[in-house]
Design a protein around this motif. Structure first.
Motif, PDB file in Angstrom:
ATOM      1  N   LYS A  90     -49.490  48.175 100.862  1.00  0.00           N
ATOM      2  CA  LYS A  90     -48.696  48.625  99.730  1.00  0.00           C
ATOM      3  C   LYS A  90     -47.263  48.936 100.172  1.00  0.00           C
ATOM      4  O   LYS A  90     -46.294  48.547  99.518  1.00  0.00           O
ATOM      5  CB  LYS A  90     -49.332  49.855  99.090  1.00  0.00           C
ATOM      6  N   GLY A  91     -47.147  49.647 101.289  1.00  0.00           N
ATOM      7  CA  GLY A  91     -45.819  49.976 101.807  1.00  0.00           C
ATOM      8  C   GLY A  91     -45.064  48.751 102.254  1.00  0.00           C
ATOM      9  O   GLY A  91     -43.857  48.617 102.014  1.00  0.00           O
ATOM     10  N   LEU A  92     -45.758  47.830 102.918  1.00  0.00           N
ATOM     11  CA  LEU A  92     -45.115  46.612 103.407  1.00  0.00           C
ATOM     12  C   LEU A  92     -44.696  45.716 102.245  1.00  0.00           C
ATOM     13  O   LEU A  92     -43.649  45.052 102.301  1.00  0.00           O
ATOM     14  CB  LEU A  92     -46.056  45.864 104.349  1.00  0.00           C
ATOM     15  N   GLU A  93     -45.492  45.700 101.198  1.00  0.00           N
ATOM     16  CA  GLU A  93     -45.148  44.906 100.022  1.00  0.00           C
ATOM     17  C   GLU A  93     -43.831  45.389  99.408  1.00  0.00           C
ATOM     18  O   GLU A  93     -42.983  44.574  99.009  1.00  0.00           O
ATOM     19  CB  GLU A  93     -46.260  45.000  98.981  1.00  0.00           C
ATOM     20  N   ILE A  94     -43.660  46.695  99.340  1.00  0.00           N
ATOM     21  CA  ILE A  94     -42.411  47.262  98.834  1.00  0.00           C
ATOM     22  C   ILE A  94     -41.250  46.889  99.750  1.00  0.00           C
ATOM     23  O   ILE A  94     -40.181  46.475  99.299  1.00  0.00           O
ATOM     24  CB  ILE A  94     -42.526  48.795  98.727  1.00  0.00           C
ATOM     25  N   LEU A  95     -41.460  47.025 101.044  1.00  0.00           N
ATOM     26  CA  LEU A  95     -40.420  46.744 102.023  1.00  0.00           C
ATOM     27  C   LEU A  95     -39.978  45.285 101.987  1.00  0.00           C
ATOM     28  O   LEU A  95     -38.781  44.983 102.116  1.00  0.00           O
ATOM     29  CB  LEU A  95     -40.925  47.113 103.420  1.00  0.00           C
ATOM     30  N   LYS A  96     -40.924  44.383 101.798  1.00  0.00           N
ATOM     31  CA  LYS A  96     -40.598  42.953 101.810  1.00  0.00           C
ATOM     32  C   LYS A  96     -39.725  42.533 100.635  1.00  0.00           C
ATOM     33  O   LYS A  96     -39.108  41.466 100.654  1.00  0.00           O
ATOM     34  CB  LYS A  96     -41.882  42.121 101.832  1.00  0.00           C
ATOM     35  N   CYS A 143     -43.129  52.086 106.438  1.00  0.00           N
ATOM     36  CA  CYS A 143     -42.521  51.004 105.666  1.00  0.00           C
ATOM     37  C   CYS A 143     -41.775  51.550 104.455  1.00  0.00           C
ATOM     38  O   CYS A 143     -40.660  51.106 104.133  1.00  0.00           O
ATOM     39  CB  CYS A 143     -43.588  50.010 105.205  1.00  0.00           C
ATOM     40  N   LYS A 144     -42.364  52.532 103.795  1.00  0.00           N
ATOM     41  CA  LYS A 144     -41.724  53.124 102.609  1.00  0.00           C
ATOM     42  C   LYS A 144     -40.451  53.867 102.992  1.00  0.00           C
ATOM     43  O   LYS A 144     -39.423  53.767 102.304  1.00  0.00           O
ATOM     44  CB  LYS A 144     -42.697  54.069 101.907  1.00  0.00           C
ATOM     45  N   MET A 145     -40.483  54.589 104.102  1.00  0.00           N
ATOM     46  CA  MET A 145     -39.302  55.327 104.528  1.00  0.00           C
ATOM     47  C   MET A 145     -38.206  54.389 105.002  1.00  0.00           C
ATOM     48  O   MET A 145     -37.011  54.626 104.761  1.00  0.00           O
ATOM     49  CB  MET A 145     -39.668  56.322 105.625  1.00  0.00           C
ATOM     50  N   LEU A 146     -38.581  53.309 105.670  1.00  0.00           N
ATOM     51  CA  LEU A 146     -37.599  52.320 106.101  1.00  0.00           C
ATOM     52  C   LEU A 146     -36.950  51.667 104.896  1.00  0.00           C
ATOM     53  O   LEU A 146     -35.730  51.447 104.866  1.00  0.00           O
ATOM     54  CB  LEU A 146     -38.282  51.263 106.977  1.00  0.00           C
ATOM     55  N   ASN A 147     -37.739  51.377 103.879  1.00  0.00           N
ATOM     56  CA  ASN A 147     -37.208  50.772 102.657  1.00  0.00           C
ATOM     57  C   ASN A 147     -36.133  51.664 102.016  1.00  0.00           C
ATOM     58  O   ASN A 147     -35.110  51.175 101.546  1.00  0.00           O
ATOM     59  CB  ASN A 147     -38.346  50.548 101.659  1.00  0.00           C
ATOM     60  N   GLU A 148     -36.349  52.973 102.024  1.00  0.00           N
ATOM     61  CA  GLU A 148     -35.394  53.914 101.426  1.00  0.00           C
ATOM     62  C   GLU A 148     -34.050  53.891 102.147  1.00  0.00           C
ATOM     63  O   GLU A 148     -32.996  54.039 101.514  1.00  0.00           O
ATOM     64  CB  GLU A 148     -35.975  55.326 101.456  1.00  0.00           C
ATOM     65  N   ALA A 192     -47.502  40.548 112.908  1.00  0.00           N
ATOM     66  CA  ALA A 192     -46.960  39.274 112.421  1.00  0.00           C
ATOM     67  C   ALA A 192     -46.615  39.364 110.937  1.00  0.00           C
ATOM     68  O   ALA A 192     -45.629  38.776 110.484  1.00  0.00           O
ATOM     69  CB  ALA A 192     -47.962  38.149 112.672  1.00  0.00           C
ATOM     70  N   GLU A 193     -47.428  40.110 110.177  1.00  0.00           N
ATOM     71  CA  GLU A 193     -47.115  40.329 108.766  1.00  0.00           C
ATOM     72  C   GLU A 193     -45.772  41.037 108.623  1.00  0.00           C
ATOM     73  O   GLU A 193     -44.962  40.718 107.749  1.00  0.00           O
ATOM     74  CB  GLU A 193     -48.203  41.183 108.108  1.00  0.00           C
ATOM     75  N   ASP A 227     -53.487  53.878 107.188  1.00  0.00           N
ATOM     76  CA  ASP A 227     -53.214  54.116 105.766  1.00  0.00           C
ATOM     77  C   ASP A 227     -53.133  52.770 105.047  1.00  0.00           C
ATOM     78  O   ASP A 227     -53.424  51.719 105.626  1.00  0.00           O
ATOM     79  CB  ASP A 227     -51.920  54.913 105.576  1.00  0.00           C
ATOM     80  N   ASP A 228     -52.748  52.786 103.786  1.00  0.00           N
ATOM     81  CA  ASP A 228     -52.621  51.565 102.999  1.00  0.00           C
ATOM     82  C   ASP A 228     -51.276  50.908 103.326  1.00  0.00           C
ATOM     83  O   ASP A 228     -50.323  51.003 102.562  1.00  0.00           O
ATOM     84  CB  ASP A 228     -52.714  51.888 101.507  1.00  0.00           C
ATOM     85  N   TYR A 229     -51.233  50.261 104.494  1.00  0.00           N
ATOM     86  CA  TYR A 229     -49.972  49.688 104.951  1.00  0.00           C
ATOM     87  C   TYR A 229     -49.510  48.534 104.070  1.00  0.00           C
ATOM     88  O   TYR A 229     -48.305  48.275 103.934  1.00  0.00           O
ATOM     89  CB  TYR A 229     -50.091  49.224 106.404  1.00  0.00           C
TER      90      TYR A 229
END
Length: 278
Positions: free
Chosen positions: A139-145, A99-104, A170-171, A135-137
């Motif tokens: 946190k990464g998903l929150e950034i991505l959203k 999620c973090k890498m996709l966000n970048e 679904a999240e 992992d702590d998905y």
């Protein structure tokens, strides 16, 4: 030379299709093998959709995640040049890292994948996974959203096998209706092709204005507020129609698509031959 003798090249927008693929150890064997062959088989479909569209061209980017995450290409590849890199399965399931890498990369900034000069349509993001994050998905998903490209994207997810965490998928997509399940090899191949082709067709529709803002700069978006929801709604409707077709085929004992059965060789096949159970 007259004015009508000049050839004018009309600039077109780009739509990036992101494959976000779980390559953890639990995908080893039949799952990753079927996934690899299924995506390799739809390369020509993506090329045709891109070449036949006067308004948009498709590019493809692949993010694989297991213990960490990594991009398979240094930049999105044009559909006509796209060749699937066969993936191997190992490690754990670091969805948060993905999620973090996709966000970048969902950015117009230097190094981002949304920096076409002419502009970009909102991307299509396809998550494929068979398990649950290690992992702590969140946190990464929150950034991505918070990323406006992600918000505008048409999103879908494919749960591979019964152990996949439907809630997490679904999240990621924002809607449970955008998540489908494949428990057999034939189902997996069919859903990969259907979701990839259908979302690419919807994502490159000229009726929706391309998204032009930079998530990192809070620029104004060049789309109307309802357009991303409209594309996502279209995809969900197509998914429901496909599910209904599959149910009807099962009731009728015969299927329409050859690739639905792992060992299909003839013109007809029975639903009991849809392939091995994961």
């Amino acid at each position: 030379m007259g004015i009508y003798d000049k050839t004018v090249e009309v600039p077109v927008k780009t739509m990036v299709l992101f494959f976000v693929v779980d390559t953890s150890a639990s995908m080893e064997g039949t799952k990753i093998g079927t996934l690899n062959s299924a995506i390799a088989e739809i390369q020509s479909d993506l090329k045709s959709i891109s070449e036949d569209n006067a308004d948009a061209k498709i590019k493809v980017a692949t993010l694989a995640f297991s213990t960490g995450a990594s991009w398979m290409e240094s930049e999105p590849v044009a559909a006509e040049n796209f060749r699937w890199n066969y993936l191997e399965a190992h490690g754990v399931t670091d969805l948060g890292a993905a999620c973090k890498m996709l966000n970048e990369k969902l950015s117009r900034k230097e190094g981002g994948y949304m920096n076409e000069v002419v502009g970009s349509f909102a991307p299509v993001i396809f998550l494929l996974s068979d398990g649950y994050p290690t992992d702590d998905y969140k946190k990464g998903l929150e950034i991505l959203k918070k990323n406006t490209w992600f918000q505008a994207a048409t999103k879908m997810a494919l749960a591979i096998g019964e152990e996949a965490d439907m809630g997490v998928l679904a999240e990621f997509t924002g809607k449970s209706e955008s998540v489908v399940t494949a428990n057999r090899t034939g189902e997996l191949k069919r859903w990969i092709r259907f979701l990839t082709v259908t979302s690419s067709q919807i994502g490159t529709q000229s009726t929706v204005v391309g998204y032009g803002g930079d998530p990192g700069k809070n620029d104004q978006e060049s789309r109307s507020d309802g357009e991303p929801e409209s594309k996502q709604k279209q995809l969900i409707e197509k998914i429901q129609e496909e599910k209904k077709r599959m149910e009807e085929e099962e009731d009728g004992a015969y299927g329409e698509y050859g690739e639905y059965g792992e060992n299909f060789e003839g013109a007809e096949y029975k639903m009991k031959d849809v392939g091995d159970i994961f």
